[in-house]
Design a protein around this motif. Structure first.
Motif, PDB file in Angstrom:
ATOM      1  N   LEU A  31       8.181 -12.806   3.339  1.00  0.00           N
ATOM      2  CA  LEU A  31       7.524 -11.497   3.263  1.00  0.00           C
ATOM      3  C   LEU A  31       7.562 -10.923   1.851  1.00  0.00           C
ATOM      4  O   LEU A  31       6.603 -10.311   1.386  1.00  0.00           O
ATOM      5  CB  LEU A  31       8.173 -10.507   4.247  1.00  0.00           C
ATOM      6  CG  LEU A  31       7.456  -9.146   4.299  1.00  0.00           C
ATOM      7  CD1 LEU A  31       6.049  -9.281   4.858  1.00  0.00           C
ATOM      8  CD2 LEU A  31       8.244  -8.128   5.103  1.00  0.00           C
ATOM      9  N   SER A  32       8.670 -11.158   1.162  1.00  0.00           N
ATOM     10  CA  SER A  32       8.798 -10.631  -0.198  1.00  0.00           C
ATOM     11  C   SER A  32       7.658 -11.157  -1.080  1.00  0.00           C
ATOM     12  O   SER A  32       7.019 -10.407  -1.831  1.00  0.00           O
ATOM     13  CB  SER A  32      10.152 -11.038  -0.770  1.00  0.00           C
ATOM     14  OG  SER A  32      10.185 -10.774  -2.146  1.00  0.00           O
ATOM     15  N   THR A  33       7.400 -12.454  -0.973  1.00  0.00           N
ATOM     16  CA  THR A  33       6.319 -13.058  -1.751  1.00  0.00           C
ATOM     17  C   THR A  33       4.975 -12.486  -1.328  1.00  0.00           C
ATOM     18  O   THR A  33       4.111 -12.172  -2.154  1.00  0.00           O
ATOM     19  CB  THR A  33       6.302 -14.590  -1.516  1.00  0.00           C
ATOM     20  OG1 THR A  33       7.639 -15.058  -1.554  1.00  0.00           O
ATOM     21  CG2 THR A  33       5.473 -15.291  -2.571  1.00  0.00           C
ATOM     22  N   TYR A  34       4.830 -12.349  -0.004  1.00  0.00           N
ATOM     23  CA  TYR A  34       3.578 -11.815   0.521  1.00  0.00           C
ATOM     24  C   TYR A  34       3.310 -10.406  -0.017  1.00  0.00           C
ATOM     25  O   TYR A  34       2.201 -10.077  -0.437  1.00  0.00           O
ATOM     26  CB  TYR A  34       3.636 -11.802   2.054  1.00  0.00           C
ATOM     27  CG  TYR A  34       2.404 -11.204   2.698  1.00  0.00           C
ATOM     28  CD1 TYR A  34       1.247 -11.975   2.857  1.00  0.00           C
ATOM     29  CD2 TYR A  34       2.392  -9.881   3.148  1.00  0.00           C
ATOM     30  CE1 TYR A  34       0.115 -11.427   3.427  1.00  0.00           C
ATOM     31  CE2 TYR A  34       1.263  -9.323   3.722  1.00  0.00           C
ATOM     32  CZ  TYR A  34       0.119 -10.114   3.870  1.00  0.00           C
ATOM     33  OH  TYR A  34      -0.998  -9.569   4.432  1.00  0.00           O
ATOM     34  N   LEU A  35       4.349  -9.599  -0.028  1.00  0.00           N
ATOM     35  CA  LEU A  35       4.191  -8.222  -0.521  1.00  0.00           C
ATOM     36  C   LEU A  35       3.766  -8.235  -1.990  1.00  0.00           C
ATOM     37  O   LEU A  35       2.845  -7.529  -2.397  1.00  0.00           O
ATOM     38  CB  LEU A  35       5.511  -7.444  -0.379  1.00  0.00           C
ATOM     39  CG  LEU A  35       6.016  -7.201   1.044  1.00  0.00           C
ATOM     40  CD1 LEU A  35       7.388  -6.515   1.017  1.00  0.00           C
ATOM     41  CD2 LEU A  35       5.014  -6.358   1.831  1.00  0.00           C
ATOM     42  N   ALA A  36       4.441  -9.083  -2.769  1.00  0.00           N
ATOM     43  CA  ALA A  36       4.149  -9.128  -4.202  1.00  0.00           C
ATOM     44  C   ALA A  36       2.698  -9.559  -4.440  1.00  0.00           C
ATOM     45  O   ALA A  36       1.996  -8.999  -5.274  1.00  0.00           O
ATOM     46  CB  ALA A  36       5.112 -10.076  -4.911  1.00  0.00           C
ATOM     47  N   HIS A  37       2.279 -10.552  -3.673  1.00  0.00           N
ATOM     48  CA  HIS A  37       0.915 -11.051  -3.859  1.00  0.00           C
ATOM     49  C   HIS A  37      -0.149 -10.041  -3.491  1.00  0.00           C
ATOM     50  O   HIS A  37      -1.248 -10.067  -4.005  1.00  0.00           O
ATOM     51  CB  HIS A  37       0.702 -12.329  -3.031  1.00  0.00           C
ATOM     52  CG  HIS A  37       1.128 -13.550  -3.779  1.00  0.00           C
ATOM     53  ND1 HIS A  37       1.722 -14.624  -3.174  1.00  0.00           N
ATOM     54  CD2 HIS A  37       1.074 -13.846  -5.085  1.00  0.00           C
ATOM     55  CE1 HIS A  37       2.013 -15.538  -4.081  1.00  0.00           C
ATOM     56  NE2 HIS A  37       1.625 -15.083  -5.255  1.00  0.00           N
ATOM     57  N   ASN A  38       0.197  -9.215  -2.539  1.00  0.00           N
ATOM     58  CA  ASN A  38      -0.819  -8.284  -2.054  1.00  0.00           C
ATOM     59  C   ASN A  38      -0.597  -6.858  -2.520  1.00  0.00           C
ATOM     60  O   ASN A  38      -1.217  -5.940  -2.001  1.00  0.00           O
ATOM     61  CB  ASN A  38      -0.887  -8.338  -0.525  1.00  0.00           C
ATOM     62  CG  ASN A  38      -1.407  -9.688  -0.055  1.00  0.00           C
ATOM     63  OD1 ASN A  38      -2.602  -9.927  -0.096  1.00  0.00           O
ATOM     64  ND2 ASN A  38      -0.504 -10.576   0.320  1.00  0.00           N
ATOM     65  N   ASP A  39       0.260  -6.738  -3.522  1.00  0.00           N
ATOM     66  CA  ASP A  39       0.501  -5.426  -4.114  1.00  0.00           C
ATOM     67  C   ASP A  39       0.895  -4.391  -3.074  1.00  0.00           C
ATOM     68  O   ASP A  39       0.385  -3.273  -3.054  1.00  0.00           O
ATOM     69  CB  ASP A  39      -0.747  -4.939  -4.862  1.00  0.00           C
ATOM     70  CG  ASP A  39      -1.163  -5.921  -5.919  1.00  0.00           C
ATOM     71  OD1 ASP A  39      -0.271  -6.352  -6.668  1.00  0.00           O
ATOM     72  OD2 ASP A  39      -2.340  -6.275  -5.968  1.00  0.00           O
ATOM     73  N   LEU A  79       3.783   0.425   5.825  1.00  0.00           N
ATOM     74  CA  LEU A  79       4.953  -0.461   5.924  1.00  0.00           C
ATOM     75  C   LEU A  79       4.503  -1.759   6.585  1.00  0.00           C
ATOM     76  O   LEU A  79       4.046  -1.771   7.719  1.00  0.00           O
ATOM     77  CB  LEU A  79       6.048   0.218   6.768  1.00  0.00           C
ATOM     78  CG  LEU A  79       7.302  -0.614   7.035  1.00  0.00           C
ATOM     79  CD1 LEU A  79       8.049  -0.896   5.736  1.00  0.00           C
ATOM     80  CD2 LEU A  79       8.220   0.102   8.026  1.00  0.00           C
ATOM     81  N   THR A  80       4.635  -2.835   5.826  1.00  0.00           N
ATOM     82  CA  THR A  80       4.187  -4.125   6.326  1.00  0.00           C
ATOM     83  C   THR A  80       5.347  -4.796   7.066  1.00  0.00           C
ATOM     84  O   THR A  80       6.443  -4.924   6.517  1.00  0.00           O
ATOM     85  CB  THR A  80       3.729  -5.009   5.158  1.00  0.00           C
ATOM     86  OG1 THR A  80       2.747  -4.282   4.436  1.00  0.00           O
ATOM     87  CG2 THR A  80       3.142  -6.320   5.656  1.00  0.00           C
ATOM     88  N   VAL A  81       5.102  -5.176   8.297  1.00  0.00           N
ATOM     89  CA  VAL A  81       6.200  -5.708   9.135  1.00  0.00           C
ATOM     90  C   VAL A  81       5.906  -7.140   9.543  1.00  0.00           C
ATOM     91  O   VAL A  81       4.817  -7.469   9.986  1.00  0.00           O
ATOM     92  CB  VAL A  81       6.372  -4.837  10.401  1.00  0.00           C
ATOM     93  CG1 VAL A  81       7.455  -5.447  11.295  1.00  0.00           C
ATOM     94  CG2 VAL A  81       6.713  -3.411  10.012  1.00  0.00           C
ATOM     95  N   GLU A  82       6.919  -7.971   9.355  1.00  0.00           N
ATOM     96  CA  GLU A  82       6.832  -9.338   9.853  1.00  0.00           C
ATOM     97  C   GLU A  82       7.808  -9.429  11.026  1.00  0.00           C
ATOM     98  O   GLU A  82       9.018  -9.273  10.841  1.00  0.00           O
ATOM     99  CB  GLU A  82       7.225 -10.314   8.731  1.00  0.00           C
ATOM    100  CG  GLU A  82       6.988 -11.768   9.099  1.00  0.00           C
ATOM    101  CD  GLU A  82       7.249 -12.700   7.920  1.00  0.00           C
ATOM    102  OE1 GLU A  82       7.944 -12.280   6.963  1.00  0.00           O
ATOM    103  OE2 GLU A  82       6.751 -13.828   7.948  1.00  0.00           O
TER     104      GLU A  82
END
Ligand SMILES: Nc1ncnc2c1ncn2[C@@H]1O[C@H](COP(=O)(O)OP(=O)(O)O)[C@@H](O)[C@H]1O
Ligand SMILES: [Mg+2]
Lengths: 373, 324
Positions: free
Chosen positions: A89-97, A52-55
């Motif tokens: 964060l949404s963009t970050y998640l998409a970019h990093n799969d 779970l990636t947290v910002e």
């Protein structure tokens, strides 16, 4: 070009190929073994913890840190905190799969303290939870964990009044898993390996044993021979593609589709590597030298073209190396056509692959001769 | 069976014409101004030691190698530039014949038939070279002799009027060799022209209408075996085994006398010389045991022309050149 003769020669070449177990193993079985191994090793299995990636926009305040450590101790998710510098964060998640993310808003600590002290500035804070619907059970695990920890906080601080309110959001359907890259990567692998390993051998041992001379005693022409050979490796590429697609989707649930745009790569790719293999064998004096030259060409391509790992994960200094390898364009194009549905990228890769195939096949025709001078 | 002259080229007197042919490999003149004609319907043999230039010449005739200079006509065409006109009318068994390891003789013959667009009787071809039993075995499981037989059968698929067989029996055991000889005799009976190369004297002598002895890229004698012996052999000799003093006695007749292996050999200028010698021996009172007339064999001629190349040469075979 006489098609009757191509049709007469093709089965003889096919028989010779099929009756040699090593060739068939390298071109069809080996890639399947690889997908089973790599797929099993690198796919997330359901039982492990979900990352779970947290910002944390609340500057590591005590309340936010406590909340995250509570989340971590649920044992079902692993919290990875990223710097707020990553932005959306949404963009970050998409970019990093990445499949799951959480945003803790600024003022989290202040609001919770206000509620604990029953101050009027107490009000609900929204936690943004991003999950990917296509990742199935993972989404539920993440949402459940966040909700559970939030409920605990609400009870502790406000006797059950909702203070911490998770809002579930979708990351979007742009989530790719390792296996999705692995299928086109290994199709590229077999497009490379099937012709390279056998053509280098064919062109050098046939030259040594004067088998080209033997064929030149018949009306079969060099062009017809080359056409039949291309056809065989194109056929192998299609068979291998179907096998890898079948195993990838059936065993690992890969999201890969055999689009029309992928097909030209399965034709042009084998032509390119048959030509390169033929060229390597033709310029070498002995089969031994040919083998060495073949390996020097094949091995870097096998690992550095995005076969086993996407080039986007490569360290930046290695990326230009990948871009210099012909196989990169085949695999990139297959990814664009089969995974991303990115037609313009696929067309560009196809153009590069076609130009290379034309150059190398002309060179092969130029250097490879039937008769001695 | 095919009638002589059934092929378009069969009416020509010469199937092959070669003049002043030269082929150089760097500084080596492998073929050095070679002239020869092969008559339609004959078995013509190139007899020469290894490295003499046989294969080089044959491959130029087959359109597989480019000549350096000179004139070459095969069935009236230049085989290098007009191979398409020649290919379907010739059959070739190359030296060191190899084939695809995982194909069977039957598949190989079918492949050739389909490539040539002809429909030969594959079983008859297999039977002709005695490969019926091995028809469905992979090439790489066959023996050297069977490989060679398959090579000959492949050369016959397109019913050629002219065949090139480059050392078809080298390295074979005597039985396999005789089997191939039978095939060659049969080809001649069918009216086909056969260009054979060999370094076995016996083979050339048994099979050929005409022989060309080739050495260092040149032909040094051409003709039927009998012609060659008559032209290049030594005169007949009378051999007398008996008292060594006979030699001096016979020399008084003015004849050339030699001692060979304890016997006396006298070169004969005519048959009358023999009678004179016998009369002399009878009246001499010296002991004599045996008379015989010695005639040169092809081997004697060959050795006198090409030279006994190396020690340990076996009768009938010319020794391999070192390192070849
Ligand atoms: N491709 C080649 N390159 C260089 N030299 C060659 C080549 N082929 C044959 N030679 C040389 O030419 C000479 C004649 O060879 P070849 O025609 O094979 O003789 P033969 O068939 O009578 O044994 C030999 O000295 C051989 O080494
Ligand atoms: Mg030879």
């Amino acid at each position: 070009m006489n098609f009757r003769r191509i049709a007469a020669y093709f089965p003889a070449f096919a028989k010779g190929y099929i009756r040699n177990p090593l060739g068939l193993f390298m071109s069809l079985i080996f890639p399947v073994i690889l997908i089973l191994i790599f797929g099993a090793v690198f796919s997330n299995s359901g039982s492990s913890q979900v990352p779970l990636t947290v910002e944390n926009l609340d500057h590591n305040s005590p309340a936010s840190v406590a909340f995250l450590s509570a989340l971590n101790s649920t044992g079902v998710v692993t919290v990875n905190v990223v710097s707020p510098d990553v932005g959306n964060l949404s963009t970050y998640l998409a970019h990093n799969d990445l499949s799951a993310g959480l945003v803790i808003p600024a003022g989290f600590n202040a609001t919770l303290s206000a509620c604990a002290a029953h101050l009027p500035s107490c009000g609900p804070v929204q936690l943004l939870v991003f999950t990917n619907p296509s990742s199935g059970s993972e989404a539920g695990i993440v949402e459940g964990a966040v909700q559970g920890v939030a409920n605990g906080e609400n009870l502790r601080i406000a006797g059950g009044t909702v203070v911490v309110a998770p809002v579930n959001l979708n990351v979007g359907n742009q989530l790719y898993r390792y296996i999705d890259y692995l299928v086109p990567g290994l199709i590229g692998f077999s497009v490379l390996v099937a012709p390279m390993f056998s053509m280098v051998n064919v062109s050098s041992t046939w030259k040594r044993d004067k088998l080209f001379r033997q064929l030149s005693l018949t009306p079969l022409t060099r062009g017809e021979w080359l056409t039949a050979t291309f056809l065989w490796y194109v056929l192998l590429a299609f068979v291998s593609t179907l096998l890898l697609l079948g195993v990838g989707t059936a065993v690992f649930g890969a999201h890969v589709t055999l689009t029309l745009l992928a097909l030209p790569f399965l034709v042009v790719g084998p032509i390119l590597f048959v030509s390169i293999g033929l060229l390597a064998g033709s310029v070498s004096k002995t089969p031994e030298t040919a083998g060495v030259i073949g390996n020097i060409i094949t091995f870097p391509m096998m690992f550095l073209s995005g076969t086993f790992f996407p080039v986007s994960l490569f360290p930046s200094w290695l990326v230009p190396v990948a871009h210099a390898l012909p196989l990169y364009y085949v695999i990139d194009g297959l990814n664009a056509a089969m995974v991303f549905g990115n037609a313009s990228a696929a067309y560009l890769d196809l153009a590069v692959t076609t130009v290379l195939a034309v150059i190398f096949s002309l060179a092969a025709v130029r250097f490879f001769s039937w008769r001695e001078d | 069976m095919q009638e002589a002259g059934a092929w378009p080229g069969g009416t020509m007197t010469n199937s092959i014409e070669v003049s002043k042919l030269v082929k150089t490999y760097g500084s080596l003149r492998a073929v050095d101004g070679l002239d020869c004609d092969v008559r339609t319907g004959e078995v013509f043999s190139f007899l020469g030691p290894n490295g003499a230039g046989k294969t080089t010449t044959v491959e130029i005739l087959e359109g597989l190698r480019r000549k350096t200079s000179g004139e070459v006509r095969v069935l009236g065409f230049d085989p290098w530039t007009q191979l398409d006109q020649v290919r379907s009318r010739i059959g070739v068994t190359p030296q060191d014949f190899h084939f695809f390891p995982k194909l069977t003789p039957r598949e190989a013959l079918r492949l050739y038939a389909n490539l040539f667009g002809v429909k030969p009787d594959v079983d008859e071809l297999l039977a002709r070279v005695e490969l019926q039993d091995k028809a469905n075995d992979y090439y790489d499981t066959l023996s050297g002799g069977q490989h060679q037989k398959m090579g000959v059968a492949l050369a016959l698929v397109n019913d050629p009027e002219l065949l090139f067989l480059d050392e078809p029996t080298t390295g074979l055991d005597p039985r396999a060799r005789r089997a191939i000889w039978e095939v060659i005799r049969h080809l001649k009976l069918e009216g086909r022209t056969v260009f054979l190369t060999t370094h076995y004297l016996e083979e050339a002598q048994q099979l050929s209408d005409r022989i060309a002895i080739i050495n260092r890229g040149r032909i040094i004698a051409t003709g039927s075996p009998v012609d060659i012996i008559a032209r290049f052999g030594r005169p007949e000799r009378l051999r007398v085994v008996g008292d060594p003093a006979l030699a001096d006695r016979i020399a008084t007749l003015g004849l050339h006398v030699e001692r060979v292996d304890g016997a006396v050999e006298v070169e004969l200028r005519s048959k009358a010389d023999a009678l004179a010698i016998l009369a002399l021996v009878a009246s001499s009172g010296l002991r004599w045991d045996r008379f015989s007339i010695q005639t040169d064999t092809l081997e004697d001629v060959f050795i006198s022309m090409v030279g006994r190349l190396e020690d340990g040469s076996t009768p009938g075979a010319i020794p391999e050149e070192a390192g070849k």
